[in-house]
Enzyme design. Structure first.
Site, PDB file in Angstrom:
ATOM      1  N   PRO A  54      31.025  -6.195  93.624  1.00  0.00           N
ATOM      2  CA  PRO A  54      30.849  -5.973  95.078  1.00  0.00           C
ATOM      3  C   PRO A  54      31.192  -7.215  95.884  1.00  0.00           C
ATOM      4  O   PRO A  54      30.358  -7.760  96.589  1.00  0.00           O
ATOM      5  CB  PRO A  54      29.374  -5.602  95.191  1.00  0.00           C
ATOM      6  N   CYS A  55      32.414  -7.647  95.777  1.00  0.00           N
ATOM      7  CA  CYS A  55      32.822  -8.857  96.498  1.00  0.00           C
ATOM      8  C   CYS A  55      32.799  -8.623  98.003  1.00  0.00           C
ATOM      9  O   CYS A  55      32.858  -9.553  98.773  1.00  0.00           O
ATOM     10  CB  CYS A  55      34.211  -9.275  96.046  1.00  0.00           C
ATOM     11  N   HIS A  56      32.691  -7.364  98.419  1.00  0.00           N
ATOM     12  CA  HIS A  56      32.676  -7.082  99.854  1.00  0.00           C
ATOM     13  C   HIS A  56      31.309  -7.401 100.461  1.00  0.00           C
ATOM     14  O   HIS A  56      31.124  -7.328 101.669  1.00  0.00           O
ATOM     15  CB  HIS A  56      33.034  -5.617 100.089  1.00  0.00           C
TER      16      HIS A  56
END
Length: 108
Positions: A54-56
């Site tokens: 979940p780099c967002h």
DNA sequence: GGAAATATATGAT
DNA sequence: ATCATATATTTCC
């Protein structure tokens, strides 16, 4: 193996972020004991498991979306905002609408 | 091995 | 608000 040891650490930290929350680059840098949040962005932009990581959920310290997929602004960034919105994180006027959405790594 | 590039942060102007 | 500098890691030559 994917990437370097540092990258693995960054991605692992991303995966421990709960949904509906966001973390700042500085916070993650501190958690990883890294003196430069820039290195975090470098690792995140080259993440091999985009949906698995979940780099967002990583934003800038000014509560601004930051960037995505190697671009500080563009269609990919909008997608990031949409993903966050789907988790309850909403941005307003280029900043996080609700500060309570900000999460921090366990310091203990 | 060295230079260029980067999804930032901070300080100065 | 904008420009310039600092810092850490990766990637290209």
């Amino acid at each position: 193996m994917n990437g370097t040891e540092f990258q693995r650490r960054v991605w692992a930290a991303c995966r421990m972020i709960p949904a509906g929350k966001v973390v700042t680059y500085a916070e993650m840098a501190q958690f990883l004991d890294c003196g430069s949040p820039r290195a975090i962005g470098q690792a995140l932009r080259r993440n091999p498991d985009a949906p698995a990581t979940p780099c967002h959920r990583i934003i800038s310290s000014k509560l601004s979306p930051g960037g995505y997929s190697g671009e500080e602004a563009g269609p990919e960034l909008e997608k990031k905002l949409t993903l966050l919105a789907g988790e309850g994180v909403v941005f307003r006027d280029g900043q996080l609408s609700e500060i309570q959405r900000l999460w921090q790594f366990p310091r203990d």
